[in-house]
Design an enzyme around this catalytic site. Structure first.
Site, PDB file in Angstrom:
ATOM      1  N   GLY A 220       0.777  -1.238   0.000  1.00  0.00           N
ATOM      2  CA  GLY A 220       0.000   0.000   0.000  1.00  0.00           C
ATOM      3  C   GLY A 220       0.800   1.274   0.000  1.00  0.00           C
ATOM      4  O   GLY A 220       0.214   2.359  -0.053  1.00  0.00           O
ATOM      5  N   PRO A 262       4.834  -4.583  -0.793  1.00  0.00           N
ATOM      6  CA  PRO A 262       4.456  -3.524  -1.727  1.00  0.00           C
ATOM      7  C   PRO A 262       4.464  -3.974  -3.188  1.00  0.00           C
ATOM      8  O   PRO A 262       5.293  -4.795  -3.586  1.00  0.00           O
ATOM      9  CB  PRO A 262       5.538  -2.462  -1.505  1.00  0.00           C
ATOM     10  CG  PRO A 262       6.694  -3.202  -0.953  1.00  0.00           C
ATOM     11  CD  PRO A 262       6.198  -4.448  -0.287  1.00  0.00           C
ATOM     12  N   GLY A 263       3.527  -3.457  -3.937  1.00  0.00           N
ATOM     13  CA  GLY A 263       3.522  -3.649  -5.387  1.00  0.00           C
ATOM     14  C   GLY A 263       3.793  -2.313  -6.060  1.00  0.00           C
ATOM     15  O   GLY A 263       4.848  -2.081  -6.649  1.00  0.00           O
ATOM     16  N   ARG A 300      -6.724   1.549 -15.583  1.00  0.00           N
ATOM     17  CA  ARG A 300      -6.885   2.268 -14.312  1.00  0.00           C
ATOM     18  C   ARG A 300      -7.707   3.563 -14.420  1.00  0.00           C
ATOM     19  O   ARG A 300      -8.540   3.835 -13.554  1.00  0.00           O
ATOM     20  CB  ARG A 300      -5.526   2.548 -13.657  1.00  0.00           C
ATOM     21  CG  ARG A 300      -4.761   1.247 -13.311  1.00  0.00           C
ATOM     22  CD  ARG A 300      -3.550   1.498 -12.440  1.00  0.00           C
ATOM     23  NE  ARG A 300      -3.913   1.716 -11.057  1.00  0.00           N
ATOM     24  CZ  ARG A 300      -3.904   2.873 -10.457  1.00  0.00           C
ATOM     25  NH1 ARG A 300      -3.538   3.966 -11.103  1.00  0.00           N
ATOM     26  NH2 ARG A 300      -4.268   2.975  -9.195  1.00  0.00           N
ATOM     27  N   TYR A 304     -10.926   3.034 -12.141  1.00  0.00           N
ATOM     28  CA  TYR A 304     -10.866   3.691 -10.826  1.00  0.00           C
ATOM     29  C   TYR A 304     -10.987   5.209 -10.915  1.00  0.00           C
ATOM     30  O   TYR A 304     -10.874   5.879  -9.888  1.00  0.00           O
ATOM     31  CB  TYR A 304      -9.518   3.418 -10.147  1.00  0.00           C
ATOM     32  CG  TYR A 304      -9.158   1.976  -9.943  1.00  0.00           C
ATOM     33  CD1 TYR A 304      -9.892   1.162  -9.093  1.00  0.00           C
ATOM     34  CD2 TYR A 304      -8.048   1.422 -10.588  1.00  0.00           C
ATOM     35  CE1 TYR A 304      -9.533  -0.166  -8.887  1.00  0.00           C
ATOM     36  CE2 TYR A 304      -7.685   0.107 -10.383  1.00  0.00           C
ATOM     37  CZ  TYR A 304      -8.432  -0.681  -9.537  1.00  0.00           C
ATOM     38  OH  TYR A 304      -8.071  -1.984  -9.337  1.00  0.00           O
ATOM     39  N   CYS A 330     -14.725   0.604 -28.705  1.00  0.00           N
ATOM     40  CA  CYS A 330     -16.067   1.104 -29.017  1.00  0.00           C
ATOM     41  C   CYS A 330     -16.862   1.374 -27.761  1.00  0.00           C
ATOM     42  O   CYS A 330     -17.867   0.686 -27.485  1.00  0.00           O
ATOM     43  CB  CYS A 330     -16.781   0.097 -29.913  1.00  0.00           C
ATOM     44  SG  CYS A 330     -16.027   0.082 -31.525  1.00  0.00           S
ATOM     45  N   GLU A 331     -16.418   2.293 -26.954  1.00  0.00           N
ATOM     46  CA  GLU A 331     -17.146   2.735 -25.763  1.00  0.00           C
ATOM     47  C   GLU A 331     -16.828   4.199 -25.518  1.00  0.00           C
ATOM     48  O   GLU A 331     -15.658   4.611 -25.604  1.00  0.00           O
ATOM     49  CB  GLU A 331     -16.719   1.930 -24.530  1.00  0.00           C
ATOM     50  CG  GLU A 331     -17.064   0.473 -24.634  1.00  0.00           C
ATOM     51  CD  GLU A 331     -17.388  -0.173 -23.297  1.00  0.00           C
ATOM     52  OE1 GLU A 331     -17.703   0.544 -22.335  1.00  0.00           O
ATOM     53  OE2 GLU A 331     -17.320  -1.408 -23.262  1.00  0.00           O
ATOM     54  N   TYR A 359      -0.268  -2.563 -12.052  1.00  0.00           N
ATOM     55  CA  TYR A 359      -1.692  -2.792 -12.308  1.00  0.00           C
ATOM     56  C   TYR A 359      -2.140  -2.208 -13.640  1.00  0.00           C
ATOM     57  O   TYR A 359      -3.270  -1.746 -13.761  1.00  0.00           O
ATOM     58  CB  TYR A 359      -2.546  -2.242 -11.158  1.00  0.00           C
ATOM     59  CG  TYR A 359      -2.126  -2.762  -9.805  1.00  0.00           C
ATOM     60  CD1 TYR A 359      -2.368  -4.085  -9.455  1.00  0.00           C
ATOM     61  CD2 TYR A 359      -1.460  -1.956  -8.893  1.00  0.00           C
ATOM     62  CE1 TYR A 359      -1.962  -4.585  -8.225  1.00  0.00           C
ATOM     63  CE2 TYR A 359      -1.051  -2.446  -7.660  1.00  0.00           C
ATOM     64  CZ  TYR A 359      -1.314  -3.757  -7.329  1.00  0.00           C
ATOM     65  OH  TYR A 359      -0.913  -4.243  -6.111  1.00  0.00           O
TER      66      TYR A 359
HETATM   67  N1  LLP Z   1      -0.717  -7.330  -0.160  1.00  0.00           N
HETATM   68  C1  LLP Z   1      -2.006  -7.663  -0.354  1.00  0.00           C
HETATM   69  C2  LLP Z   1      -2.620  -8.693   0.481  1.00  0.00           C
HETATM   70  C3  LLP Z   1      -2.738  -6.998  -1.351  1.00  0.00           C
HETATM   71  O1  LLP Z   1      -4.022  -7.292  -1.522  1.00  0.00           O
HETATM   72  C4  LLP Z   1      -2.115  -6.022  -2.146  1.00  0.00           C
HETATM   73  C5  LLP Z   1      -2.859  -5.334  -3.186  1.00  0.00           C
HETATM   74  C6  LLP Z   1      -0.760  -5.717  -1.926  1.00  0.00           C
HETATM   75  C7  LLP Z   1      -0.104  -6.405  -0.913  1.00  0.00           C
HETATM   76  C8  LLP Z   1      -0.008  -4.702  -2.722  1.00  0.00           C
HETATM   77  O2  LLP Z   1      -0.562  -3.425  -2.662  1.00  0.00           O
HETATM   78  P1  LLP Z   1       0.252  -2.203  -3.316  1.00  0.00           P
HETATM   79  O3  LLP Z   1       1.536  -2.066  -2.548  1.00  0.00           O
HETATM   80  O4  LLP Z   1       0.500  -2.539  -4.736  1.00  0.00           O
HETATM   81  O5  LLP Z   1      -0.604  -1.021  -3.165  1.00  0.00           O
HETATM   82  N2  LLP Z   1      -5.486  -2.671  -8.908  1.00  0.00           N
HETATM   83  C9  LLP Z   1      -5.451  -1.617  -7.888  1.00  0.00           C
HETATM   84  C10 LLP Z   1      -4.664  -2.029  -6.700  1.00  0.00           C
HETATM   85  C11 LLP Z   1      -5.193  -3.314  -6.112  1.00  0.00           C
HETATM   86  C12 LLP Z   1      -4.324  -3.857  -5.087  1.00  0.00           C
HETATM   87  C13 LLP Z   1      -4.818  -5.170  -4.599  1.00  0.00           C
HETATM   88  N3  LLP Z   1      -4.046  -5.649  -3.528  1.00  0.00           N
HETATM   89  C14 LLP Z   1      -4.910  -0.349  -8.505  1.00  0.00           C
HETATM   90  O6  LLP Z   1      -4.586  -0.359  -9.680  1.00  0.00           O
HETATM   91  O7  LLP Z   1      -4.852   0.679  -7.850  1.00  0.00           O
END
Ligand code: LLP
Length: 406
Positions: A220, A262-263, A300, A304, A330-331, A359
Site C-alpha cells: 500500500g 508492496p507492489g 486504471r 478507478y 467502441c465505448e 496494475y
Molecule cells: N498485499 C495484499 C494482500 C494486497 O491485496 C495487495 C494489493 C498488496 C499487498 C499490494 O498493494 P500495493 O503495494 O500494490 O498497493 N489494482 C489496484 C490495486 C489493487 C491492489 C490489490 N491488492 C490499482 O490499480 O490501484
C-alpha cells in the site's frame, strides 16, 4: 526513468502501443525499502499481481525479494522462476478446496483470511504452519475499490474474532507463525500504516500466539501519480515503523521478522505505456486525441478514475491545449484523460502514459480483440523486447485454436 529520446526510439523500433519498464529502477525501489526501514530482520515480498513481467521478476529474485502471491497461477510462476519457496506467501481469498490442495502440495505458506477457511484448512492439514490475516479496521486507499480494511471489505478476519482463531489453531494443532494485515493500496495517510500496525500488534500476544516468527503489514505504500502530489517522507515513516516494531518485539520477547508486501511502490513509476495519436477530432466542446490503445490495455483511468500523467514525447514544448485523450475501443468511456492540458498534439505524435508499471499490463485484456501491447525492459544500456505484441492474425488463430467445437 527511461529518457524521452530512448522512449521515442523504442516506439519507432517496436511500434505502439508498447510498455517500457526500467528494471534498474524496480530493483532500486525494492532496495530503498531496506534503507528506509532499517530493521535487521526485514523481508520485502513484492506483490506479484502488480506486474508479472518475467524479466522484472527475475531482477527482483536476484535482488533477494520474496513474493506476495494471490492465486495458484502466481505460485506456479514464482516457483518456475526459482523464487525461494520460503519467501513466498500465499494470500488468496475465496479459494476452491481443489486450489487449496494444489497449493498445499507446492509447499508454500498459506495466509488465511477467514475462520471458515482456517477451520477447513486445519481439518485437512492438521499440524501445519500457517499465517492468519486480520482485517486491520482502518479504512484507507487510493480509491474505494482498493481500501481493504473496515466493514465494507471482504478481506481478513475481524479483530474481535481473534479468540476463535486461537481455538481453531488449538483444535487442529496449527502452528500460527505469522499474522498479517493489508490496509489498502495507495495509502493516503502514513498514520494509517502506523494505526494498522498497532491494531495487529495488539492481537499478537505471546499467550495467544506463542509460535510467531513474523508480522506482515501488507503493501500500500503510495507513490505520486499527479504532478503536484508530494512524495511521502519514507525516512520518517521507516523510523516510526522501526520504533513501533522494536517496542512490540520487546514486549513479545523475541525479535520477529518484519514483512511488507508492496507492489505499486516497487513498479508503478518504473513503467510507461507508449501510444500513438492516430486521429484528431474537433467536436463542439472537446478536442479528441484518438490513440492506438484503449482501456483494455491500460484500465486504471476508466476503472478507478485514476489519474495518470501524460507526456507528449513528440512535441514536449508545444503550446498547451486541452484534450480528451481517448482510446480505440467502441465505448464512450474509453478515455485515458478527460480535459487534460497537454503540449499541442499532432496526428502521429507519441504519448507516454506515465506510472504504468503497476496494475496496468497485469490488469489488461483483449476486449474488442485488440492484442496487449509488447513489453520492453531497459536495464543499463540494454533494451530488450521481452514480450512481443501478438499480431491480429496470431490473436485470432489462438482463439480459433482454443475453441472446442460444439
Ligand atoms: N498485499 C495484499 C494482500 C494486497 O491485496 C495487495 C494489493 C498488496 C499487498 C499490494 O498493494 P500495493 O503495494 O500494490 O498497493 N489494482 C489496484 C490495486 C489493487 C491492489 C490489490 N491488492 C490499482 O490499480 O490501484
Amino acid at each position: 526513468m527511461v529518457e524521452r529520446a530512448q522512449l521515442l526510439e523504442l516506439a519507432k523500433l517496436y511500434g505502439t502501443p508498447l510498455y517500457v519498464y526500467d528494471a534498474d529502477l524496480v530493483v532500486a525501489n525494492y532496495q530503498s525499502l531496506y534503507k528506509f526501514i532499517p530493521y535487521n530482520k526485514l523481508q520485502v515480498h513484492y506483490a506479484l499481481k502488480a506486474n508479472y513481467n518475467i524479466a522484472l521478476l527475475k531482477a527482483l529474485r536476484d535482488a533477494g525479494a520474496g513474493l506476495d502471491t494471490v492465486s495458484p497461477g502466481e505460485v506456479h510462476l514464482a516457483l518456475a522462476l526459482g523464487f525461494d519457496r520460503k519467501k513466498i506467501i500465499f494470500t488468496a481469498n475465496n479459494l476452491k478446496d481443489e486450489e487449496v490442495a494444489e497449493v498445499q502440495n507446492l509447499n508454500v505458506l498459506f495466509n488465511i483470511g477467514s475462520t471458515s477457511r482456517l477451520e477447513k484448512y486445519g481439518k485437512a492439514y492438521p499440524g501445519s504452519r500457517v499465517c492468519v490475516r486480520f482485517n486491520p479496521d482502518v479504512v484507507d486507499g487510493e480509491n474505494a475499490a482498493t481500501a481493504t480494511g473496515g466493514d465494507l471489505a471482504k478481506f481478513g478476519i475481524l479483530m474481535q474474532d481473534v479468540d476463535k482463531v486461537v481455538a481453531i489453531a488449538k483444535k487442529y494443532d496449527l502452528k500460527i507463525i505469522g499474522l498479517h494485515e493489508h490496509t489498502g493500496s495507495g495509502l493516503q495517510h502514513t498514520e494509517s500504516v502506523f494505526q494498522s500496525m498497532k491494531n495487529l500488534m495488539s492481537l499478537a500476544t505471546k499467550e495467544r500466539f506463542p509460535d510467531l516468527e513474523f508480522l506482515d503489514f501488507g503493501g500500500g505504500f503510495k507513490v505520486p501519480y499527479k504532478p503536484d502530489e508530494a512524495r511521502v517522507d519514507y525516512v520518517a515513516m521507516g523510523k516510526e515503523i522501526c520504533a513501533l516494531f522494536n517496542d512490540f518485539c520487546k514486549n513479545y520477547g523475541k525479535e520477529l521478522e518484519l514483512k511488507f508486501e508492496p507492489g505499486k511502490y516497487i513498479v508503478a513509476e518504473a513503467g510507461t505505456m507508449l501510444t500513438t495519436v492516430n486521429t484528431l477530432k474537433f467536436n463542439r466542446t472537446r478536442t479528441i486525441a484518438g490513440c492506438d490503445a484503449g482501456f483494455p490495455q491500460l484500465i486504471r483511468p476508466v476503472f478507478y478514475g485514476a489519474y495518470h500523467r501524460i507526456e507528449n514525447l513528440s512535441n514536449p514544448d508545444g503550446a498547451k491545449k486541452v484534450y480528451d485523450v481517448c482510446g480505440n475501443i467502441c465505448e464512450t468511456g474509453d478515455r485515458f484523460a478527460e480535459q487534460r492540458e497537454l503540449p499541442e498534439i499532432r496526428e502521429y505524435d507519441v504519448l507516454a502514459i506515465c506510472n504504468a508499471g503497476a496494475y496496468c499490463y497485469s490488469m489488461g485484456g483483449i476486449y474488442n480483440l485488440r492484442s496487449m501491447p509488447g513489453e520492453v525492459v531497459v536495464s543499463g544500456n540494454k533494451a530488450v523486447l521481452t514480450r512481443k505484441r501478438k499480431s491480429n492474425t496470431d490473436l485470432v488463430a489462438e482463439l480459433l485454436n482454443d475453441n472446442i467445437e460444439l
